[in-house]
Design an enzyme around this catalytic site. Sequence first.
Site, PDB file in Angstrom:
ATOM      1  CB  CYS A 130     -62.125  24.269  40.899  1.00  0.00           C
ATOM      2  SG  CYS A 130     -61.997  22.556  41.475  1.00  0.00           S
ATOM      3  CB  CYS A 133     -59.764  23.553  44.193  1.00  0.00           C
ATOM      4  SG  CYS A 133     -59.092  22.164  43.228  1.00  0.00           S
TER       5      CYS A 133
END
EC number: 1.11.1.28
Length: 177
Positions: A130, A133
């Site tokens: 991700c 993130c």
Amino acid sequence: MSIEKLKAALPEYAKDIKLNLSSITRSSVLDQEQLWGTLLASAAATRNPQVLADIGAEATDHLSAAARHAALGAAAIMGMNNVFYRGRGFLEGRYDDLRPGLRMNIIANPGIPKANFELWSFAVSAINGCSHCLVAHEHTLRTVGVDREAIFEALKAAAIVSGVAQALATIEALSPS
């Protein structure tokens, strides 16, 4: 030692990973809580039972109960957040105005130093792929004063643990039933 058990299980073609695993466990860039929390959270993120069991057993010698709880909590909450934020990112901003509505209390109150929890969340986000993130946790780490070398060491630890899990999954998949 369980790290030794993992190293012994790695095949010859994963010799580099075995050597990297030895090196990372002797890291002087991260303190013991940072290192073993990163290894434990990363092991949980790989979803490989052997990697989690072996690293988890050894991490117990280096982590308080609160740190162990937080490392496993980082893996769990990032398992949710990484899917959500990566998925929302694919939607090109069409849902960015909507509130996630997901409980994430452990991020605000991990029971350990915030920087360590962020470091573990960063490592798990790398494994889970991700970018949103990963960038957000790296920014928070830099904001709270964690140096680039420590952040980079956590990234290396995550990569090594992921490589160990991949090699062991390959062995298992190719083993005769």
